[in-house]
Structure formats: C-alpha cells, structure tokens
Design an enzyme around this catalytic site. Structure first.
Site, PDB file in Angstrom:
ATOM      1  N   HIS A 144       0.810  -1.219   0.000  1.00 19.86           N
ATOM      2  CA  HIS A 144       0.000   0.000   0.000  1.00 19.86           C
ATOM      3  C   HIS A 144       0.842   1.268   0.000  1.00 19.86           C
ATOM      4  CE1 HIS A 144      -4.072  -1.787   0.794  1.00 19.86           C
ATOM      5  NE2 HIS A 144      -3.292  -2.809   1.122  1.00 19.86           N
ATOM      6  N   ASP A 358       3.413   9.356  -1.313  1.00 16.35           N
ATOM      7  CA  ASP A 358       2.250   8.604  -0.854  1.00 16.35           C
ATOM      8  C   ASP A 358       2.052   7.408  -1.772  1.00 16.35           C
ATOM      9  OD1 ASP A 358       0.347   8.510   1.150  1.00 16.35           O
ATOM     10  OD2 ASP A 358      -0.507  10.452   0.635  1.00 16.35           O
TER      11      ASP A 358
END
Length: 474
Positions: A144, A358
C-alpha cells in the site's frame, strides 16, 4: 471497539463486508488472551460481515515490530526519507518473530484451498514462513506504500532478505508503474541471476530467481465510490452542510484531511497557504482552510514534535492575518465521523493533498466522489500515487515548492465554473470505474490465473467460475 482510520482499513472494509472472509490482524494494542475485549471485538467484526482472528503482541513486540522495524525503518525508507531511519538490528529480529506469528495463524486456521492475501509492509515475510510449513497455499501480497528506487533501497541492511521474502509470493501488487519499476530494478541489480520477462497476454511481469517464480503487477487501489457519492447526496449530509455553512460564514472552504505523519507535507502545506495570503491579497477574507489532523502514533516523540510544528504554524498564520469575523486556518486534531467528513468534502471548493510521497492517497479520491455539484478543485501532489490516475483533472504540485503550491491554490480560486466541472467529471469517471471492487476483482483474477478485465462494476464482482469462495485477509 473502534475501527482503524488508515487507508488500508477504509479501503478493504467494504470489500470484506461485501464478500466475507477472515481478517487476520493485530488489534493495535498490547493485549492478553482472556479479556472482555475478545467477545466485543468478535461481535463488532461479525456485524461488519466478516470474521477477525487477532494476533496478539506484547509490549516488547509492539516496540520492535511495529514502532521499530515497520515504522522506524521500512516506513521512512520506502518514502525516501532515509535520514529518519533507525537501523537497529534488534528491530529486525522482532519483525521476523512477529511475521512468523502471523504465518502460524494462517496455517493453523486456514484451509489448503484458501487464497491468502497479505497486506502491506509490516508482513513481508509471512509467505516465506508459511511455505516452511506447507506448499499448498496460494498467497498474494499488496504493497500500500511506495517502493523506493534502487539507490534508496540499497541502504537497507537486510535488503537481500527482504527481496527474497517478496519472491515467496505468487503475485505481488503495487500501486503504480513507478513502484513496480523500482522493485524490478532492485531485483535485477541485487539478486543472483534473476529472469525478468513480461508474461504472455497477462500484462504481468514474471520474475524467476532459481526455483521460485512470482508474477508482479500494478493495481491502483480505489474507494467505494458509490457509497461515498450516495452519502454525499443524503439528507443527513445536506443538513450537516447547512449547519457548517452557518458556522463558517460566507467564506470559501479549503480542506486538508490527513493522518499526523511527516510524509503528508503538512508544514509545507501551511507554509504554502501563508504564502498565498501574503502574495495574493484577494484571497484574504475569502479563503478559509479547515485542516483536520487525525491522531497517529501519539507515543512517538517525532510525531509529537511534528504536531507542535503544525500548531505553531497555525498560530503564526492566524496571528498575522486574522480579522474580525475571519480566521484563516481552522485546525482540528481529531478523527471525524463519516457524516462530518463527507459534508466537508462536499462543501469544499478546494482540497489540498500535498504528500511528500504517498502510496496512493485515498483522501483525494474520497473528495472527488463527494463533489455533488462538481465545482471543487483538487490540488494534488505529483508524488502521490493518485496523481497517475487523477492528473487529467487535478492541479498537480511539487510539495517542496511553496510558491508553486500557493500559485495552484490561487488558480483553483480563479478557475471558471465550466473548467471546474470539466476537470471534476474527468476525475469522477476514473474514481467511479476504478473503485475498490474493481481493484479486488483485477487482483484476485490475476492471482487465480485469469486475465484481468479493464473495468467491472461492483454488481458484476464475482470470483472466476470454479474458484474457491473463501479467502483469508492478513
């Protein structure tokens, strides 16, 4: 029991509720067997439509595995922030011990025909330990967070062990092409005679090292678009928007919603907002920044220092620019309920996502899904994984460029309604089609040897014919 607030939980909870399964996870506290929490937790998760098998950690394991190797080594390293890494050898050994705990739980409670899907950087070694005990499990992994480039990854003392642990899986999933490219580059340069080739007609890359072959793909994670959009249109949210509008007044709302973390670019965002007010007087007494910071890792001194820096900047900006009736920054250090969160997304004229790096950033996608009138503007860091999908409609920025972010905020306020609508509709189409159910469908079909479709709607989400309907989430 309170559900976690991170991106992984918010993304996967609707999938498990929709499909069922077993989530093997750490409850988030140092706990012992036999407490009242067990029955409460079991009931809470059954109500959500799936079961939870807790893996318990003692305080020493929490310190070494979670606070240590996961969040003091892998987290900063994978976000290209090596100066924040603390390469203590003891952390490594605790990380392995805890990964073995998870692997033991998988073997003891799963069946041979289950598909085991391991989630994220905390559990990279699970497949390696599972395969020490059984070879019949199908095991996939999804990362992730970003995967770092070769020159960053090489600084990890245990780089070879980590790469070999990745190769114990059947399918590796990354958020972006950049992340997959970085991983393959590390394999090519750091492992002994790897074979790397594109799989025939699958879009996946096959990596073979000695007797192990793993397929590697890119699967950008989504959100439950339909649920967010429906909530944004609900009467309950409509009422809440009216209440917030009366409190805020006539000012145009800019929102920032982030966990407390040094990767989110929060000080840089506040500096950019101050720069915009300094350089563009027309934004004064017009723009109001509502910054929500969700508490995270509150016991870590570095995070408390970041919180202090944020609060100091908020005080400085408000002290410099506030006028009677207008305070430019409204700062809240707390979690928000679903109704309040969606109401802010819906009424905001701009959303700031300024991550230094991110994996994806689901706040950007949630904002897009909640824009009922389509008139909001998304200012998005080019270093967020979401930029690859949302670049046609977002205003992309370099979060290290304070003046560039200020310019983008001014551009967001000057944009015509027609241009706002055009950009938002482009982004909404992507987020709607490539939602969380599409992501799961593509990943599981690839894991089970079926070529993923480009798009499927949630109602069409079904496993391939003949596939086992049980799966285990780690």
């Amino acid at each position: 029991m309170k559900a976690g607030s991170g991106g992984l939980v918010s993304a996967l909870a609707p999938v498990l509720s929709h499909r069922g399964g077993v989530w093997i996870g750490w409850p988030g506290l140092a706990l012992e067997r036999g407490g009242a929490w067990e029955a409460l937790m079991g009931e809470s998760f059954r109500e959500r439509g799936y079961d939870l098998l807790p893996v318990l950690l003692n305080e020493e394991e929490v310190k070494g595995f979670y606070e240590g190797f996961s969040n003091a080594i892998l987290w900063p390293l994978f976000h290209d922030l090596t100066s924040r890494c603390d390469f203590q050898p003891a952390y490594w050994y605790t990380y392995l011990e805890v990964n073995r705990k998870f692997a033991d739980t998988v073997v003891e409670h799963g069946r041979g025909d289950d598909f085991v899907w391991v989630q994220d950087y905390q559990l990279i070694h699970v497949a390696e330990f599972v395969r020490e005990r059984t070879s019949e499990r199908r095991i996939g992994f999804f990362l992730h967070i970003p995967f770092p480039p070769l020159d960053i990854f090489m600084k990890l003392p245990w780089r070879g062990q980590i790469l070999n642990a990745f190769l114990a899986y059947d399918l590796l999933g990354f958020q972006t092409q950049r992340d997959r490219r970085n991983f393959l580059s590390c394999v090519e340069h750091l492992l002994d005679k790897p074979e790397i080739r594109r799989g025939k007609d699958t879009g996946l890359v096959e990596v073979r090292v000695h007797d192990r072959m793993v397929r590697v793909g890119t699967f950008p994670i989504g959100i439950d678009y339909a649920a967010f959009s429906e909530t944004a249109r609900s009467e309950d949210v409509e009422v809440r928007v009216g209440e917030l509008r009366r409190r805020i007044g006539p000012y145009e709302l800019v929102v920032g919603i982030d966990r407390l973390d040094y990767t989110k670019g929060l000080p840089e965002r506040l500096q950019a907002f101050r720069n915009a007010l300094q350089r563009f007087s027309e934004l004064r007494e017009r723009a109001l920044l509502m910054q929500i910071v969700v508490p995270s890792r509150e016991a870590v001194a570095e995070y408390q220092s970041l919180k202090g820096e944020i609060e100091q900047l908020v005080g400085e900006i408000n002290g410099e620019f506030s006028t009677p009736g207008w305070v430019p920054v409204h700062y809240h250090y707390r979690s928000l309920g679903r109704r309040d969160l969606v109401a802010l997304y819906r009424m905001a004229r701009a959303c700031l996502v300024t991550s230094l790096k991110d994996g994806m950033n689901l706040v950007a996608k949630e904002f897009v899904a909640c824009q009922v009138d389509g008139l909001g503007a998304l200012v998005l860091s080019e270093f967020a994984g979401a930029a690859a999908q949302l670049q046609p409609g977002a205003l992309l920025v370099n979060p290290h460029d304070i003046e560039g972010m200020a310019d983008a905020l001014k551009a967001a306020f000057e944009m015509s309604p027609a241009e706002r609508l055009r950009r938002m509709h482009l982004m909404q189409e992507v987020v709607r089609k490539q939602d969380i159910f599409w992501w799961v469908d593509c990943y599981l079909k690839a894991a089970l040897g079926v070529v993923p479709d480009d798009f499927r709607t949630p109602k069409e989400y079904l496993p391939p014919a003949g596939a086992d309907k049980s799966w285990v989430e780690v």
